[in-house]
Design a protein around this motif. Structure first.
Motif, PDB file in Angstrom:
ATOM      1  N   MET A  66     -29.324 -22.926 -43.789  1.00 16.64           N
ATOM      2  CA  MET A  66     -28.354 -24.011 -43.860  1.00 16.64           C
ATOM      3  C   MET A  66     -27.181 -23.753 -42.912  1.00 16.64           C
ATOM      4  O   MET A  66     -26.723 -22.610 -42.775  1.00 16.64           O
ATOM      5  N   VAL A  67     -26.733 -24.829 -42.261  1.00 20.04           N
ATOM      6  CA  VAL A  67     -25.550 -24.760 -41.409  1.00 20.04           C
ATOM      7  C   VAL A  67     -24.327 -24.828 -42.327  1.00 20.04           C
ATOM      8  O   VAL A  67     -24.125 -25.828 -43.028  1.00 20.04           O
ATOM      9  N   GLU A  68     -23.539 -23.757 -42.349  1.00 19.19           N
ATOM     10  CA  GLU A  68     -22.361 -23.728 -43.227  1.00 19.19           C
ATOM     11  C   GLU A  68     -21.176 -24.466 -42.606  1.00 19.19           C
ATOM     12  O   GLU A  68     -20.595 -25.358 -43.234  1.00 19.19           O
ATOM     13  N   THR A  69     -20.805 -24.105 -41.383  1.00 19.96           N
ATOM     14  CA  THR A  69     -19.665 -24.737 -40.720  1.00 19.96           C
ATOM     15  C   THR A  69     -19.998 -24.987 -39.255  1.00 19.96           C
ATOM     16  O   THR A  69     -20.835 -24.294 -38.658  1.00 19.96           O
ATOM     17  N   VAL A  70     -19.340 -25.993 -38.656  1.00 22.93           N
ATOM     18  CA  VAL A  70     -19.468 -26.306 -37.227  1.00 22.93           C
ATOM     19  C   VAL A  70     -18.079 -26.212 -36.617  1.00 22.93           C
ATOM     20  O   VAL A  70     -17.132 -26.847 -37.115  1.00 22.93           O
ATOM     21  N   LYS A  71     -17.949 -25.425 -35.555  1.00 25.86           N
ATOM     22  CA  LYS A  71     -16.643 -25.134 -34.968  1.00 25.86           C
ATOM     23  C   LYS A  71     -16.322 -25.957 -33.719  1.00 25.86           C
ATOM     24  O   LYS A  71     -15.188 -25.928 -33.240  1.00 25.86           O
ATOM     25  N   ARG A  98     -16.094 -20.805 -24.080  1.00 22.02           N
ATOM     26  CA  ARG A  98     -16.309 -19.593 -23.291  1.00 22.02           C
ATOM     27  C   ARG A  98     -17.458 -18.805 -23.891  1.00 22.02           C
ATOM     28  O   ARG A  98     -17.773 -18.942 -25.073  1.00 22.02           O
ATOM     29  N   LYS A  99     -18.047 -17.971 -23.068  1.00 23.12           N
ATOM     30  CA  LYS A  99     -19.159 -17.155 -23.550  1.00 23.12           C
ATOM     31  C   LYS A  99     -18.688 -16.285 -24.712  1.00 23.12           C
ATOM     32  O   LYS A  99     -17.685 -15.587 -24.619  1.00 23.12           O
ATOM     33  N   GLY A 100     -19.414 -16.343 -25.830  1.00 22.58           N
ATOM     34  CA  GLY A 100     -19.069 -15.581 -27.020  1.00 22.58           C
ATOM     35  C   GLY A 100     -18.297 -16.349 -28.060  1.00 22.58           C
ATOM     36  O   GLY A 100     -18.126 -15.863 -29.193  1.00 22.58           O
ATOM     37  N   ASP A 101     -17.808 -17.556 -27.736  1.00 19.61           N
ATOM     38  CA  ASP A 101     -17.100 -18.361 -28.736  1.00 19.61           C
ATOM     39  C   ASP A 101     -18.059 -18.772 -29.855  1.00 19.61           C
ATOM     40  O   ASP A 101     -19.239 -19.080 -29.617  1.00 19.61           O
ATOM     41  N   VAL A 102     -17.550 -18.806 -31.078  1.00 15.17           N
ATOM     42  CA  VAL A 102     -18.367 -19.180 -32.240  1.00 15.17           C
ATOM     43  C   VAL A 102     -18.555 -20.697 -32.256  1.00 15.17           C
ATOM     44  O   VAL A 102     -17.587 -21.468 -32.207  1.00 15.17           O
ATOM     45  N   LEU A 103     -19.801 -21.111 -32.322  1.00 15.51           N
ATOM     46  CA  LEU A 103     -20.137 -22.529 -32.389  1.00 15.51           C
ATOM     47  C   LEU A 103     -20.305 -22.996 -33.829  1.00 15.51           C
ATOM     48  O   LEU A 103     -19.905 -24.112 -34.172  1.00 15.51           O
ATOM     49  N   ALA A 104     -20.918 -22.161 -34.663  1.00 15.27           N
ATOM     50  CA  ALA A 104     -21.174 -22.523 -36.059  1.00 15.27           C
ATOM     51  C   ALA A 104     -21.503 -21.263 -36.835  1.00 15.27           C
ATOM     52  O   ALA A 104     -21.805 -20.205 -36.252  1.00 15.27           O
ATOM     53  N   THR A 105     -21.435 -21.355 -38.174  1.00 14.03           N
ATOM     54  CA  THR A 105     -21.898 -20.279 -39.055  1.00 14.03           C
ATOM     55  C   THR A 105     -23.128 -20.764 -39.782  1.00 14.03           C
ATOM     56  O   THR A 105     -23.251 -21.951 -40.121  1.00 14.03           O
ATOM     57  N   PHE A 106     -24.025 -19.810 -40.045  1.00 16.57           N
ATOM     58  CA  PHE A 106     -25.351 -20.152 -40.556  1.00 16.57           C
ATOM     59  C   PHE A 106     -25.727 -19.167 -41.649  1.00 16.57           C
ATOM     60  O   PHE A 106     -25.515 -17.957 -41.517  1.00 16.57           O
ATOM     61  N   ALA A 107     -26.277 -19.659 -42.741  1.00 14.50           N
ATOM     62  CA  ALA A 107     -26.683 -18.815 -43.871  1.00 14.50           C
ATOM     63  C   ALA A 107     -28.156 -19.019 -44.161  1.00 14.50           C
ATOM     64  O   ALA A 107     -28.659 -20.154 -44.109  1.00 14.50           O
ATOM     65  N   LEU A 160     -23.207 -18.239 -34.907  1.00 13.83           N
ATOM     66  CA  LEU A 160     -23.895 -18.695 -33.700  1.00 13.83           C
ATOM     67  C   LEU A 160     -22.862 -18.806 -32.585  1.00 13.83           C
ATOM     68  O   LEU A 160     -21.880 -19.545 -32.714  1.00 13.83           O
ATOM     69  N   VAL A 161     -23.075 -18.079 -31.481  1.00 12.82           N
ATOM     70  CA  VAL A 161     -22.084 -18.008 -30.416  1.00 12.82           C
ATOM     71  C   VAL A 161     -22.615 -18.654 -29.144  1.00 12.82           C
ATOM     72  O   VAL A 161     -23.828 -18.819 -28.950  1.00 12.82           O
ATOM     73  N   ALA A 162     -21.690 -19.030 -28.242  1.00 12.28           N
ATOM     74  CA  ALA A 162     -22.049 -19.669 -26.965  1.00 12.28           C
ATOM     75  C   ALA A 162     -22.634 -18.627 -26.017  1.00 12.28           C
ATOM     76  O   ALA A 162     -22.020 -17.578 -25.794  1.00 12.28           O
ATOM     77  N   PRO A 163     -23.797 -18.888 -25.435  1.00 12.94           N
ATOM     78  CA  PRO A 163     -24.407 -17.932 -24.508  1.00 12.94           C
ATOM     79  C   PRO A 163     -23.830 -18.002 -23.099  1.00 12.94           C
ATOM     80  O   PRO A 163     -24.173 -17.164 -22.262  1.00 12.94           O
ATOM     81  N   LEU A 164     -22.980 -18.996 -22.811  1.00 13.10           N
ATOM     82  CA  LEU A 164     -22.392 -19.135 -21.472  1.00 13.10           C
ATOM     83  C   LEU A 164     -21.070 -19.878 -21.580  1.00 13.10           C
ATOM     84  O   LEU A 164     -20.743 -20.467 -22.611  1.00 13.10           O
TER      85      LEU A 164
END
Length: 447
Positions: free
Chosen positions: A138-143, A151-160, A240-244
């Motif tokens: 489940m997708v918990e949050t969307v950032k 930027r590379k490494g920024d959090v896009l969402a949290t996932f459980a 879940l983080v940005a790859p680029l």
């Protein structure tokens, strides 16, 4: 006082008869004496010339007078086709409004380009990244939201996911086994050095340690793919983080949404490089080699340049081919490209210097005419309609010349001779009075 000689048309028939025939059906019962048996339809093809002749007055000669212009061989400045030229006197040229302009060789200079082409801004495939679900959960949050810079490494969402708990447990067990195997290897190496154990036992211990280390590394990489930290206790949650570095093209996930493993959640694009997808007429696509210069002018006057990277092989419903081009990256310190994927722009592709344009010329749009049901002099007998221009060979002589239309250009057309006879240097074509010339030509051929 003797009656004046009657005015004659280009075939020697009195104009009164021709005009009368143009108003009556071409049947023997209604045609005046001496005209029955002639091919029907010729009078209907000559209205422009006949009425222009009436305006010109004595420009058309009476019987016994010399013709307004004698048919002569083609001059050195125009190609000579097999069709006979159309002779016109100076008065007829003026009355019909005939005017000619020189053709421009398509391969000469840098002015030949396909301009005002519809194009869409696109992201090169190599600049796209897709972020997917690491496991069923489940997708918990969307950032982030679509269009947001990341930027590379920024959090896009949290996932459980329960599967992430199992993955963390397996990684922890593999890490413990690898540490235990490494300790056993160090102990056996010390015992072997003292001569207490055999070499075979040391080799077995080393093999077990290498295998355990490989399994631990595999589990560690699996944690990284799932967005989980390599160390720490089980939590079942991943970031879940940005790859680029770029911006979010699409956000396919919403908070609380349950998804399967590998389900796409975010689409990201590197904004430092963009491209164009340009629609080009299928007849012109064959003239575009890879690397042809491309440019687009923005609303603020800035010009972006690039080059063709591929020409499509499939023709769309609008009879166009998709030509893809890459745009130059902005220099260091320069602002990013002021374009967005999906944005509609106009593009221009230069054709200067292309070998495929040998023999092609640019002509004004008004110079082109068509003749239905006639085969061109090139022997294309299967063509239902052929394209022609009227070449101004010398004063008072205009010759129909068959051409192949390659495609539209700004303010005109790009054409090539339909046969083996090329356009000569400094050739001129009629750009005004073309309809009257065509009517005279059809009447001359008896149509």
């Amino acid at each position: 006082m003797p009656n004046p000689a009657p005015l004659l048309d280009l075939h020697g028939t009195p104009l009164e008869i021709e005009i009368w025939r143009g108003l009556q059906p071409d049947t023997p019962a209604t045609m005046p004496s001496g005209t029955a048996g002639r091919r029907p339809g010729r009078s209907a093809a000559l209205p422009a010339v006949l009425f222009a002749a009436l305006l010109a007055g004595p420009a058309l000669a009476a019987p016994g007078a010399p013709p307004p212009a004698a048919a002569a061989p083609a001059s050195a400045t125009a190609p000579a086709g097999a069709t006979a030229p159309i002779p016109l006197s100076a008065s007829q040229v003026q009355a019909l409004g005939v005017r000619s302009e020189p053709v421009v060789p398509a391969a000469a200079g840098s002015g030949t380009a396909l301009a005002h082409l519809p194009a869409t801004v696109s992201v090169p495939v190599g600049q796209l990244r897709m972020v997917a679900a690491p496991a069923a959960g489940m997708v918990e949050t969307v950032k982030v939201v679509p269009g947001q810079q990341v930027r590379k490494g920024d959090v896009l969402a949290t996932f459980a996911s329960p599967e992430l708990l199992a993955l963390q447990r397996e990684a922890s067990v593999a890490r413990s086994q690898a540490e235990l195997a490494a300790s056993a290897r160090r102990r056996d190496e010390a015992l072997f050095a003292e001569g207490i154990i055999a070499a075979a036992r040391l080799e077995a211990t080393r093999a077990n340690a290498a295998q355990a280390a490989a399994q631990a590394e595999e589990k560690r990489l699996a944690l990284g793919v799932a967005g989980l930290p390599a160390k720490g206790g089980p939590s079942g949650a991943a970031a879940l983080v940005a790859p680029l570095s770029g911006y979010v093209l699409e956000q396919l996930a919403t908070p609380g949404q349950r998804v399967d493993a590998a389900a796409p959640l975010f689409s990201l694009a590197d904004s430092s490089a963009l491209g164009l997808e340009i629609q080009v007429a299928a007849s012109l696509a064959a003239l575009l080699p890879d690397g042809a210069p491309v440019r687009t002018i923005l609303a603020d006057g800035r010009t972006l340049r690039g080059k063709v990277v591929s020409v499509g092989r499939q023709v769309g419903a609008a009879q166009t081919v998709a030509v893809r081009a890459s745009l130059e990256r902005p220099g260091a310190g320069a602002a990013s490209l002021p374009l967005r994927p999906g944005q509609a722009v106009e593009a221009e592709i230069s054709l200067a210097g292309q070998a495929a344009l040998a023999g092609a010329v640019r002509i004004p749009g008004a110079a082109l005419t068509y003749r239905s049901g006639a085969a061109s002099n090139a022997g294309n007998a299967g063509q239902a309609t052929s394209a022609y221009v009227f070449v101004h060979e010398q004063e008072g002589l205009y010759r129909p010349f068959p051409v192949t239309v390659l495609g539209p250009l700004p303010g005109g057309w790009l054409v090539k001779p339909a046969g083996a006879i090329p356009f000569a240097d400094k050739a001129r074509v009629a750009v005004a009075g073309v309809a009257a010339l065509k009517a005279a030509w059809l009447g001359q051929s008896g149509e």
